[in-house]
Scaffold this motif. Structure first.
Motif, PDB file in Angstrom:
ATOM      1  N   ASP A  18       0.829  -1.196   0.000  1.00  0.00           N
ATOM      2  CA  ASP A  18       0.000   0.000   0.000  1.00  0.00           C
ATOM      3  C   ASP A  18       0.864   1.246   0.000  1.00  0.00           C
ATOM      4  O   ASP A  18       1.530   1.551   0.985  1.00  0.00           O
ATOM      5  CB  ASP A  18      -0.920  -0.026   1.219  1.00  0.00           C
ATOM      6  CG  ASP A  18      -1.882   1.145   1.223  1.00  0.00           C
ATOM      7  OD1 ASP A  18      -1.896   1.900   0.242  1.00  0.00           O
ATOM      8  OD2 ASP A  18      -2.621   1.286   2.212  1.00  0.00           O
ATOM      9  N   ARG A  19       0.863   1.988  -1.109  1.00  0.00           N
ATOM     10  CA  ARG A  19       1.618   3.238  -1.181  1.00  0.00           C
ATOM     11  C   ARG A  19       0.788   4.427  -0.714  1.00  0.00           C
ATOM     12  O   ARG A  19       1.246   5.553  -0.800  1.00  0.00           O
ATOM     13  CB  ARG A  19       2.089   3.477  -2.614  1.00  0.00           C
ATOM     14  CG  ARG A  19       3.165   2.499  -3.014  1.00  0.00           C
ATOM     15  CD  ARG A  19       3.807   2.858  -4.344  1.00  0.00           C
ATOM     16  NE  ARG A  19       4.823   1.869  -4.632  1.00  0.00           N
ATOM     17  CZ  ARG A  19       6.079   1.935  -4.202  1.00  0.00           C
ATOM     18  NH1 ARG A  19       6.474   2.954  -3.472  1.00  0.00           N
ATOM     19  NH2 ARG A  19       6.935   0.985  -4.496  1.00  0.00           N
ATOM     20  N   PHE A  20      -0.423   4.191  -0.283  1.00  0.00           N
ATOM     21  CA  PHE A  20      -1.305   5.294   0.072  1.00  0.00           C
ATOM     22  C   PHE A  20      -1.762   5.204   1.528  1.00  0.00           C
ATOM     23  O   PHE A  20      -2.802   5.702   1.890  1.00  0.00           O
ATOM     24  CB  PHE A  20      -2.515   5.307  -0.859  1.00  0.00           C
ATOM     25  CG  PHE A  20      -2.137   5.289  -2.309  1.00  0.00           C
ATOM     26  CD1 PHE A  20      -1.512   6.373  -2.883  1.00  0.00           C
ATOM     27  CD2 PHE A  20      -2.373   4.173  -3.086  1.00  0.00           C
ATOM     28  CE1 PHE A  20      -1.148   6.361  -4.215  1.00  0.00           C
ATOM     29  CE2 PHE A  20      -2.013   4.150  -4.418  1.00  0.00           C
ATOM     30  CZ  PHE A  20      -1.391   5.252  -4.988  1.00  0.00           C
ATOM     31  N   THR A  21      -0.993   4.529   2.360  1.00  0.00           N
ATOM     32  CA  THR A  21      -1.364   4.418   3.763  1.00  0.00           C
ATOM     33  C   THR A  21      -1.513   5.803   4.388  1.00  0.00           C
ATOM     34  O   THR A  21      -0.798   6.739   4.041  1.00  0.00           O
ATOM     35  CB  THR A  21      -0.317   3.616   4.547  1.00  0.00           C
ATOM     36  OG1 THR A  21      -0.690   3.591   5.925  1.00  0.00           O
ATOM     37  CG2 THR A  21       1.066   4.230   4.412  1.00  0.00           C
ATOM     38  N   ASP A  22      -2.469   5.936   5.305  1.00  0.00           N
ATOM     39  CA  ASP A  22      -2.644   7.225   5.968  1.00  0.00           C
ATOM     40  C   ASP A  22      -1.986   7.246   7.338  1.00  0.00           C
ATOM     41  O   ASP A  22      -2.378   8.000   8.216  1.00  0.00           O
ATOM     42  CB  ASP A  22      -4.124   7.598   6.067  1.00  0.00           C
ATOM     43  CG  ASP A  22      -4.963   6.519   6.724  1.00  0.00           C
ATOM     44  OD1 ASP A  22      -4.380   5.494   7.132  1.00  0.00           O
ATOM     45  OD2 ASP A  22      -6.183   6.687   6.823  1.00  0.00           O
ATOM     46  N   ARG A  23      -0.964   6.420   7.493  1.00  0.00           N
ATOM     47  CA  ARG A  23      -0.168   6.419   8.717  1.00  0.00           C
ATOM     48  C   ARG A  23       1.219   6.986   8.415  1.00  0.00           C
ATOM     49  O   ARG A  23       1.896   6.524   7.494  1.00  0.00           O
ATOM     50  CB  ARG A  23      -0.036   4.995   9.266  1.00  0.00           C
ATOM     51  CG  ARG A  23      -1.350   4.406   9.768  1.00  0.00           C
ATOM     52  CD  ARG A  23      -1.775   5.083  11.075  1.00  0.00           C
ATOM     53  NE  ARG A  23      -2.936   4.444  11.656  1.00  0.00           N
ATOM     54  CZ  ARG A  23      -4.194   4.785  11.377  1.00  0.00           C
ATOM     55  NH1 ARG A  23      -4.437   5.745  10.513  1.00  0.00           N
ATOM     56  NH2 ARG A  23      -5.207   4.178  11.966  1.00  0.00           N
ATOM     57  N   ALA A  24       1.626   7.962   9.181  1.00  0.00           N
ATOM     58  CA  ALA A  24       2.944   8.550   8.974  1.00  0.00           C
ATOM     59  C   ALA A  24       4.037   7.517   9.228  1.00  0.00           C
ATOM     60  O   ALA A  24       3.911   6.651  10.096  1.00  0.00           O
ATOM     61  CB  ALA A  24       3.134   9.750   9.901  1.00  0.00           C
ATOM     62  N   HIS A  25       5.109   7.599   8.455  1.00  0.00           N
ATOM     63  CA  HIS A  25       6.244   6.703   8.624  1.00  0.00           C
ATOM     64  C   HIS A  25       7.495   7.546   8.879  1.00  0.00           C
ATOM     65  O   HIS A  25       7.433   8.762   9.015  1.00  0.00           O
ATOM     66  CB  HIS A  25       6.414   5.818   7.382  1.00  0.00           C
ATOM     67  CG  HIS A  25       6.660   6.606   6.131  1.00  0.00           C
ATOM     68  ND1 HIS A  25       5.638   7.170   5.386  1.00  0.00           N
ATOM     69  CD2 HIS A  25       7.813   6.945   5.477  1.00  0.00           C
ATOM     70  CE1 HIS A  25       6.137   7.809   4.340  1.00  0.00           C
ATOM     71  NE2 HIS A  25       7.459   7.686   4.379  1.00  0.00           N
ATOM     72  N   GLY A  26       8.631   6.864   8.964  1.00  0.00           N
ATOM     73  CA  GLY A  26       9.877   7.572   9.170  1.00  0.00           C
ATOM     74  C   GLY A  26       9.904   8.310  10.500  1.00  0.00           C
ATOM     75  O   GLY A  26       9.266   7.921  11.482  1.00  0.00           O
ATOM     76  N   PHE A  27      10.646   9.405  10.553  1.00  0.00           N
ATOM     77  CA  PHE A  27      10.810  10.132  11.810  1.00  0.00           C
ATOM     78  C   PHE A  27       9.483  10.681  12.333  1.00  0.00           C
ATOM     79  O   PHE A  27       9.287  10.812  13.541  1.00  0.00           O
ATOM     80  CB  PHE A  27      11.842  11.247  11.656  1.00  0.00           C
ATOM     81  CG  PHE A  27      13.267  10.765  11.766  1.00  0.00           C
ATOM     82  CD1 PHE A  27      13.739  10.266  12.975  1.00  0.00           C
ATOM     83  CD2 PHE A  27      14.113  10.789  10.677  1.00  0.00           C
ATOM     84  CE1 PHE A  27      15.056   9.812  13.090  1.00  0.00           C
ATOM     85  CE2 PHE A  27      15.426  10.334  10.778  1.00  0.00           C
ATOM     86  CZ  PHE A  27      15.896   9.841  11.983  1.00  0.00           C
TER      87      PHE A  27
END
Length: 644
Positions: free
Chosen positions: A33-42
């Protein structure tokens, strides 16, 4: 975790003229899923970045509304629909903490203006917008203005994702003055001079993730990162620089001051100075591809290991141009999911958050669990998808136990859908009122009632006894359509009933025994308007029963309130019938003869499918106009059955 996937082999690009080979990647293990609404990274660390989740959802179409909600003290999810031209030219829209500003589909635009986050602001998501055209004609360097696309000073927990920046006078994105826990992902930075800068401080505090962004037709700051504690850049695509003849101020990535920067699996095409570092900074690069590049490619120092902070997956560098071109920038499917219970504690709370007059489909993702509460989707909130996220439809159950004796038949319904264009998938709807434990005159207990048009149920279950599933319309001569596929329905008395045109396809219908040897109930009780040729079609399905042989009816004609123009139309087509079905399966109701209704079978089979004088059989000629398509088509060519 970063929402990244590996491309299939067909999308891989060649490596002609590459300075470095792509790092290996396991596509099978990468999230899809490239459209997840969960922030990633820092932005996902130290409590995470959730924006306005849990706050009211509003849709804005003008500057005044956007400015009011963006500056409010309480959380908001602010959906931007269409282009909003900011006046005076270059003015700021102040964004306060706990906000999500998100474009509706790919239509949301901020024109001639800046989104501005003042010091102390936190927990902000800016997604799926086009921010454009604040450049003053003929003023390429913008030395006398400070018109940015997004500017943030001394903020924390910000996610900037899937936006498009174009033709901004100063910085398209400025992350300044010790801002922390920032992720910048899947954006398109285009047509600009000073593109994306970070720093304006002597402190070394900022942590930032920058991934899957496009930098095209830009000159400098792609990005420039000054005095960041940790800067992680991966899977970015830099190409087609403007003014590559400038030997100093046309460049790609720059690790400045005391920045520690890690670059992984990025792609540089037609770029001068792809990546460079000050003598005081550190830069580790691995796995990137360079094509037709010149100038500096500095690498020194140890920098840091991003995996000590968060998990992520890398796409192969060779796949980055195709991936970034396809998936960066505003997307039609982003910003349309509300999670229960992560974002909203109840299904009803999520429904209430959908704006009235909603024109873009909104998915309410319902996590596994039992939700003991009623749900009402009003007519003012169309275009909703109720989606169970478990592996099975039994994982997420919406259930209540009200009988008709306490509020009438409609009031008993666990779920009511009055809106048009609502879909439910992978869910169970139940009314578990215990008839045996009560002696009431109104034992009807609906699991579901619909009155809206273009309602779809896929892989759903409806559990109850009397009146389990009512598919209706707002009034007698209004035609609503319902399509049920790959589902399960159980009950005993009139448990599929109403006046809506209803197709039940590839489903299981269980007729429950009430302990009688002669009459255990009725599957259908249609009340089709005489002006509607299509009522209930049960096709390519299977009826099962634990009732004794010859003790269950296929249906009876329901005339609500004695309405003579409610004349049932029901067709069982190519459906297996059990021995529990009576040889004479249709019966009268409230003084109305079943023979005056429009009851028929067509090619039913199984032990309960014998042909008798009391079982009208549809002809082959009539069957040609009684298909799923005919029932659902209407005047708008609705065809949900053709979608897969």
């Amino acid at each position: 975790m970063a929402a990244v996937i590996g491309l299939v082999a067909a999308l891989s690009l060649g490596a002609v003229g590459e300075a470095k080979a792509a790092a290996p990647s396991s596509a099978a293990s990468v999230p899809a899923d490239r459209f997840t609404d969960r922030a990633h990274g820092f932005a996902s660390l130290a409590g995470g970045t959730t924006g306005g989740a849990g706050g009211k959802v509003v849709t804005v179409t003008d500057q005044a509304s956007l400015a009011r909600y963006a500056a409010a003290e309480e959380p908001y999810v602010i959906r931007v629909s269409g282009a909003i031209a900011v006046e005076p030219f270059g003015s700021d829209i102040v964004v306060t903490s706990n906000k999500t500003i998100i474009g509706v589909g790919d239509t949301g635009e901020i024109v001639h203006g800046e989104l501005h986050l003042n010091p102390g602001t936190s927990n902000v998501i800016i997604r799926n917008l086009t921010i454009r055209d604040s450049a003053v004609e003929g003023n390429w360097d913008c030395k006398d203005t400070d018109f940015d696309g997004i500017q943030m000073d001394t903020v924390h927990h910000v996610w900037v994702d899937h936006n498009r920046f174009s033709n901004i006078c100063d910085g398209q994105l400025d992350v300044r003055k010790d801002s922390e826990y920032v992720t910048v992902s899947y954006n398109r930075f285009e047509n600009n001079n000073k593109t994306f800068g970070l720093g304006w401080t002597t402190n070394v505090k900022t942590q930032i993730t920058i991934d899957h962004n496009l930098f095209a037709r830009t000159k400098q700051r792609n990005p420039s990162v000054d005095n960041a504690a940790y800067a992680h850049l991966y899977n970015n695509y830099l190409t087609a620089q403007v003014d590559p003849g400038d030997p100093v101020w046309t460049y790609g990535n720059w690790s400045r001051g005391r920045t520690r920067m890690v670059i992984e699996n990025s792609y540089y095409r037609d770029v001068q100075h792809p990546y460079q570092a000050d003598a005081t900074a550190e830069l580790v690069e691995r796995g990137s591809i360079l094509r037709n590049t010149t100038g500096r490619t500095d690498e020194w120092g140890a920098a840091f290991d991003p995996r000590e902070f968060y998990d992520y997956r890398l796409d192969p560098a060779a796949a980055v141009p195709a991936l970034v071109e396809r998936f960066s920038g505003p997307q039609k499917r982003i910003g349309t999911t509300l999670h229960v219970p992560a974002d909203y504690p109840t299904v009803q709370a999520a429904v209430d958050a959908v704006p009235d007059g909603n024109a873009v489909p909104v998915t309410i993702a319902i996590a596994p669990g039992t939700y003991r509460a009623k749900v009402f989707v009003p007519a003012t909130k169309p275009n909703i998808v109720l989606q169970g996220t478990g592996q099975d439809r039994s994982d997420a159950v919406i259930v209540y136990d009200t009988p008709a004796a306490y509020g009438g038949s409609t009031g008993s319904a666990t779920v009511r859908i009055a809106a048009n264009d609502v879909t439910a998938r992978n869910l169970t709807f139940s009314n578990d009122f215990d008839e045996a434990a009560h002696e009431l005159s109104g034992e009807q207990a609906l699991a579901m009632k619909t009155t809206g048009d273009r309602i779809v149920f896929e892989d759903t279950a409806f559990l109850g006894n009397q009146d389990t599933l009512m598919t209706d319309s707002p009034k007698l001569d209004v035609i609503s359509r319902v399509y049920i596929r790959d589902s399960y329905i159980e009950g005993d008395v009139d448990f599929v009933y109403g006046r809506a045109t209803t197709v039940i396809e590839r489903s299981v219908i269980k007729a429950l025994s009430r302990g009688s040897a002669t009459n255990n109930g009725y599957i259908t009780a249609a009340s089709t308007w005489t002006g509607n040729p299509y009522g209930f079609l049960i096709t390519k399905s299977k009826v099962v029963s634990d009732a004794p042989a010859g003790s269950f009816h296929l249906g009876r004609p329901w005339h609500p309130g004695g309405e003579p123009n409610a004349v049932a139309q029901v067709l069982f087509r190519e459906t297996e019938l059990p021995a529990a079905i009576k040889a004479s399966p249709w019966t009268d109701m409230s003084g109305f003869s079943w023979k005056d209704a429009r009851f028929a079978e067509y090619r039913t089979y199984g032990p309960g499918a014998e042909v008798t004088a009391d079982r009208p059989q549809m002809s082959d000629a009539d069957a040609k106009t009684h298909t799923v398509a005919h029932y659902l088509k209407g005047t708008d060519d609705w065809a949900p059955h053709a979608r897969r």
